[in-house]
Structure formats: structure tokens, C-alpha cells
Design a protein around this motif. Structure first.
Motif, PDB file in Angstrom:
ATOM      1  N   VAL A  93       0.841  -1.207   0.000  1.00 44.85           N
ATOM      2  CA  VAL A  93       0.000   0.000   0.000  1.00 44.85           C
ATOM      3  C   VAL A  93       0.872   1.252   0.000  1.00 44.85           C
ATOM      4  O   VAL A  93       0.590   2.226  -0.718  1.00 44.85           O
ATOM      5  CB  VAL A  93      -0.949  -0.004   1.214  1.00 44.85           C
ATOM      6  N   ALA A  94       1.952   1.239   0.786  1.00 40.87           N
ATOM      7  CA  ALA A  94       2.841   2.403   0.859  1.00 40.87           C
ATOM      8  C   ALA A  94       3.471   2.700  -0.499  1.00 40.87           C
ATOM      9  O   ALA A  94       3.557   3.862  -0.923  1.00 40.87           O
ATOM     10  CB  ALA A  94       3.930   2.167   1.903  1.00 40.87           C
ATOM     11  N   VAL A  95       3.928   1.656  -1.191  1.00 39.58           N
ATOM     12  CA  VAL A  95       4.538   1.852  -2.504  1.00 39.58           C
ATOM     13  C   VAL A  95       3.504   2.356  -3.508  1.00 39.58           C
ATOM     14  O   VAL A  95       3.766   3.276  -4.288  1.00 39.58           O
ATOM     15  CB  VAL A  95       5.186   0.541  -3.002  1.00 39.58           C
ATOM     16  N   GLY A  96       2.315   1.739  -3.483  1.00 37.80           N
ATOM     17  CA  GLY A  96       1.270   2.179  -4.407  1.00 37.80           C
ATOM     18  C   GLY A  96       0.887   3.633  -4.189  1.00 37.80           C
ATOM     19  O   GLY A  96       0.761   4.410  -5.143  1.00 37.80           O
ATOM     20  N   LEU A  97       0.724   4.012  -2.925  1.00 32.26           N
ATOM     21  CA  LEU A  97       0.405   5.410  -2.625  1.00 32.26           C
ATOM     22  C   LEU A  97       1.561   6.328  -2.971  1.00 32.26           C
ATOM     23  O   LEU A  97       1.361   7.459  -3.431  1.00 32.26           O
ATOM     24  CB  LEU A  97       0.046   5.557  -1.135  1.00 32.26           C
ATOM     25  N   GLY A  98       2.793   5.836  -2.783  1.00 29.99           N
ATOM     26  CA  GLY A  98       3.962   6.630  -3.163  1.00 29.99           C
ATOM     27  C   GLY A  98       3.991   6.908  -4.654  1.00 29.99           C
ATOM     28  O   GLY A  98       4.311   8.022  -5.088  1.00 29.99           O
ATOM     29  N   VAL A  99       3.656   5.890  -5.457  1.00 29.31           N
ATOM     30  CA  VAL A  99       3.589   6.072  -6.913  1.00 29.31           C
ATOM     31  C   VAL A  99       2.530   7.109  -7.278  1.00 29.31           C
ATOM     32  O   VAL A  99       2.748   7.980  -8.127  1.00 29.31           O
ATOM     33  CB  VAL A  99       3.295   4.730  -7.613  1.00 29.31           C
ATOM     34  N   LEU A 100       1.386   7.008  -6.633  1.00 29.24           N
ATOM     35  CA  LEU A 100       0.303   7.968  -6.897  1.00 29.24           C
ATOM     36  C   LEU A 100       0.716   9.387  -6.518  1.00 29.24           C
ATOM     37  O   LEU A 100       0.483  10.347  -7.267  1.00 29.24           O
ATOM     38  CB  LEU A 100      -0.948   7.571  -6.127  1.00 29.24           C
ATOM     39  N   ILE A 101       1.326   9.516  -5.359  1.00 36.30           N
ATOM     40  CA  ILE A 101       1.762  10.841  -4.902  1.00 36.30           C
ATOM     41  C   ILE A 101       2.794  11.415  -5.863  1.00 36.30           C
ATOM     42  O   ILE A 101       2.723  12.582  -6.268  1.00 36.30           O
ATOM     43  CB  ILE A 101       2.321  10.752  -3.472  1.00 36.30           C
ATOM     44  N   GLU A 102       3.764  10.577  -6.240  1.00 45.92           N
ATOM     45  CA  GLU A 102       4.800  11.038  -7.182  1.00 45.92           C
ATOM     46  C   GLU A 102       4.191  11.456  -8.505  1.00 45.92           C
ATOM     47  O   GLU A 102       4.564  12.487  -9.081  1.00 45.92           O
ATOM     48  CB  GLU A 102       5.824   9.919  -7.391  1.00 45.92           C
ATOM     49  N   ALA A 103       3.244  10.664  -9.008  1.00 41.28           N
ATOM     50  CA  ALA A 103       2.626  10.985 -10.289  1.00 41.28           C
ATOM     51  C   ALA A 103       1.869  12.305 -10.226  1.00 41.28           C
ATOM     52  O   ALA A 103       1.953  13.131 -11.152  1.00 41.28           O
ATOM     53  CB  ALA A 103       1.678   9.857 -10.706  1.00 41.28           C
ATOM     54  N   MET A 104       1.153  12.514  -9.141  1.00 42.30           N
ATOM     55  CA  MET A 104       0.395  13.756  -9.016  1.00 42.30           C
ATOM     56  C   MET A 104       1.310  14.963  -8.869  1.00 42.30           C
ATOM     57  O   MET A 104       1.063  16.034  -9.442  1.00 42.30           O
ATOM     58  CB  MET A 104      -0.582  13.648  -7.844  1.00 42.30           C
ATOM     59  N   ILE A 105       2.399  14.793  -8.127  1.00 34.57           N
ATOM     60  CA  ILE A 105       3.375  15.883  -8.008  1.00 34.57           C
ATOM     61  C   ILE A 105       3.997  16.186  -9.364  1.00 34.57           C
ATOM     62  O   ILE A 105       4.158  17.346  -9.761  1.00 34.57           O
ATOM     63  CB  ILE A 105       4.470  15.516  -6.980  1.00 34.57           C
TER      64      ILE A 105
END
Length: 411
Positions: A93-105
Motif C-alpha cells: 500500500v505504501a509503494v502504491g500510494l507513493g507512486v500515486l503521490i509522485e505521479a500527481m506531483i
């Protein structure tokens, strides 16, 4: 009306050319059109070496992604790779959310850069331009994968042509300058300020290579992905490396650091300086390039949401697929809204650096996931692309080194 994700399926309609154009579109749109100025400000005459260093780091990780895309051919790639390798739910979950956060940034950073170019032509407040850009790109992303990738592919061809024009004009104006390229790729070992500048710029330059990792999130919409995905990753990385090194070389030969630091439209300034002509044409190309980067990242981020929701790692309603467009519309809308907030309230350089730092941490974990697959002796499916274990080990070490090096240089 939407159907639940169990009934909805993503359409397999993308070939190798589409994947490469997708990768080039998000990478180039995020990179050279937006961040060449900031990279030159930090690295000076050694800006090409900052891009080359980042490409070197990316190379090992790209090889790991190429194998993992065959081992685990599912959307939400990074999160699924970690889940299948480590089996730790919180880490997944942490990695998936990290990918999402990075993509949005990342999408926010590109939208801010795009608004800078649009502002050269339309005298509107930056906030209004950012809202219009993100809304339009989200609409395209939700339209349909075939249509979205077709539009992105056409835009990519335009933006690559723009860079080739810059390179051709720059080298033609001073053919002898190409002899200085090798020196710009290797700062003197004893020149600590030059090395520090390259390391500080490398985090910005690294952001400019984000793209191949987005490609793997289209694995469920690609035809014969186990065969074409490694090629798409490798071709994308090679092309953007050559383009970035040459464009940054031409830029630092043509425009001063002070001028680069003062402009919000670096490629337009470069074109105007090289030709003496109005920058309208190249500004239009830059607008297309940066908008392309936004739409492609929104496509990818929505697929990550879809994949995580389908795996019960995010609320199920985010995994709903529209029967009309066969795209995850809800995930696209939510992602675009969050991108808009980031773009309106965060400076460009902060967005780019933060995105790079988050992604390097994710890449470290993904490389370690492949290391664990290999140490456990998990056999790779027959016929997929594979690499020696040294590649993911080197990839994880390079990512950690780049984060630490940039932090020390910045400090």
C-alpha cells in the motif's frame, strides 16, 4: 452508467509504437521543456553530465522494470511487484500510494511549466491557465485509451521535432562546439564545485527521465506485453538520453545561466536566441509537449488507482470502469483534482525535487523486490526478458546514492 471493476475490463489496443510514443511523451514533456533551465542554473556548463548521470541511474532500474513487467503483467506495476515479492500488505500500500503521490506531483510540476509557456501567448493569471490545462487534459485522459494514446502520440511527434530543430540549429550555428561535448559530460575529478553542482542538478535532471515506469502501468492495455514492454522501456530511455544531452549542451552554449534562471519558457528563449525569429512556433510546440506530459501522467495515475482498487488496496469505487469509454473515469477525476491543488500551491522546483525523491525511494524498493524474486529462486515465465541479479542490486544502490549525493550537495 458505470460498471464495477469485476465486470469492466481495460481494452488491449496499444502496440510497441504506441508504448514508445507514450513513454517519450511523458518523459520529454516532463523534462527538457520544463526543467532544462533549472538544470543549467544548478550544473552550469556540466548540465549534460547531470542528465547523463541520471540516465545511468535509470538504466539499471529500467532493466529491472523490464523483467518485472513480464513476471507480473498487471496495472499498478510497482505496488504489485512489491506485493508479489515481499507479501507485506502495508509495504504494498505504501509503494502504491507513493507512486500515486509522485505521479500527481509530477503532473502538477508539468502543468505549472505548461502554464509558463501558455502565458507567453495568453495574458491570463497563471492560476487560471493551470486550471484550464488540467481540466482539458483530464477530459482527454478519461475519453478512451485508444483516443488518449493516439492524441498523446501525435503530440509526442511534434515535441520531438521541436527538440530536433533546437539541436540542429544549435550545432549548425557553431559546428566546432561539438568538440566541447565530452568535457561537459565529465566534470574534473578535483573540481568540487562542479561535481557538487552536477549532484544538485541530478535530482532535477532525474525528474526529466520519469516515464518508463509509467509505461509498465499500461501492461493490461498492451498487445503481447511480455514481448514489447522491454523494448518500449529500452527505446524510450535511449532516445530521451540522447535528446537531453544534446539539447542541454546546445542550451548552455547559447544562453547564459542568468537568462535561464529568469525565464519561465526556457526552450522558447533558446529558439529565439538561435534564430532571431519570434518564438511563437516553438512556444506552441512546448505547450503541446507539456500538456502531453500532463495527460499521459493522468492516464498512468488513474491506472494505478484502478489496479490498487481492484486489488482491494484502495476503495473499490475507484476501480470502476466506464462501459462507454472503458477507462477508470472516477480515478481520473480524483487524480486530476489533487493535481490541481498541488499545481496551484507549490513552486515548480519543489515539485520536481520532491517527485524525484519519492520516486527514487520507490525504485529502490522495486529493485529489491526483483532481488528477492531471484534469491528465492522464483522462476521467470518462459520467454520473458530477464537480467542478472547485479542489475537490480546496482539499481537500488544507485538510487540511494543519488538521493544521498543530492542531499549532501544541497546541504
Amino acid at each position: 452508467m458505470l460498471v464495477e471493476n469485476e465486470a469492466g475490463k481495460l481494452r488491449r489496443s496499444i502496440g510497441l509504437t504506441g508504448l514508445v510514443l507514450y513513454g517519450l511523451g511523458v518523459t520529454i514533456g516532463a523534462g527538457i521543456y520544463v526543467l532544462v533551465g533549472e538544470t543549467i542554473v544548478r550544473a552550469g556548463p556540466y548540465a549534460p553530465s547531470a542528465f547523463l548521470l541520471s540516465a545511468f541511474v535509470m538504466g539499471f532500474t529500467a532493466a529491472s522494470f523490464a523483467e518485472l513487467s513480464g513476471r507480473v503483467p498487471q496495472a499498478a506495476g510497482e505496488a504489485v511487484y512489491v506485493e508479489k515479492s515481499f507479501g507485506i500488505k502495508w509495504l504494498t500500500v505504501a509503494v502504491g500510494l507513493g507512486v500515486l503521490i509522485e505521479a500527481m506531483i509530477a503532473a502538477a510540476a508539468i502543468a505549472v511549466g505548461s502554464a509558463g509557456y501558455v502565458g507567453e501567448l495568453i495574458a491570463l493569471p497563471a492560476e487560471i491557465l493551470i486550471i484550464g490545462i488540467i481540466t482539458l487534459m483530464a477530459t482527454i485522459a478519461a475519453w478512451g485509451i485508444r483516443q488518449s494514446v493516439a492524441i498523446a502520440g501525435a503530440m509526442t511527434l511534434v515535441e520531438v521535432c521541436g527538440l530536433l530543430i533546437i539541436i540542429g540549429l544549435g550545432l549548425a550555428s557553431d559546428p566546432g562546439s561539438i568538440a566541447e561535448l565530452p568535457a561537459s559530460l565529465a566534470p574534473p575529478i578535483g573540481d568540487l564545485p562542479a561535481i557538487s553542482g552536477v549532484l544538485a542538478a541530478s535530482m532535477i535532471a532525474f525528474f526529466a527521465f520519469i516515464g518508463f515506469d509509467d509505461v509498465v502501468n499500461l501492461v493490461e492495455e498492451a498487445r503481447n506485453p511480455r514481448k514489447i514492454m522491454p523494448w518500449a522501456i529500452g527505446i524510450t530511455l535511449f532516445i530521451v538520453t540522447v535528446l537531453y544531452v544534446l539539447v542541454s549542451f546546445v542550451a548552455m552554449q547559447t544562453v547564459s545561466v542568468a537568462e535561464m534562471s529568469a525565464t519561465t519558457a526556457p526552450v522558447s528563449l533558446l529558439f529565439e536566441r538561435l534564430t532571431g525569429l519570434p518564438s511563437f512556433a516553438i512556444t506552441m510546440i512546448a505547450i503541446i509537449a507539456t500538456m502531453n506530459g500532463v495527460v499521459i501522467i493522468l492516464i498512468m495515475a488513474a491506472r494505478v488507482c484502478y489496479g490498487m482498487a481492484r486489488g482491494n488496496r484502495l476503495p473499490a469505487w475507484l476501480g470502476v470502469v466506464s462501459p462507454r469509454t472503458q477507462t477508470p473515469v472516477r480515478a481520473t477525476v480524483i487524480t486530476a483534482a489533487l493535481v490541481l491543488v498541488l499545481a496551484l500551491f507549490t513552486p515548480l522546483d519543489t515539485l520536481a525535487e520532491t517527485s524525484s525523491e519519492v520516486l527514487l525511494i520507490i525504485f529502490t524498493i522495486v529493485n529489491l523486490a526483483l532481488v528477492r524474486f531471484k534469491l528465492r529462486g522464483v522462476p521467470a515465465p518462459q520467454g520473458i526478458f530477464t537480467v542478472h541479479i547485479i542489475f537490480p542490486i546496482a539499481g537500488s544502490l544507485c538510487c540511494i546514492a543519488l538521493v544521498l549525493g543530492a542531499a549532501l550537495a544541497g546541504g
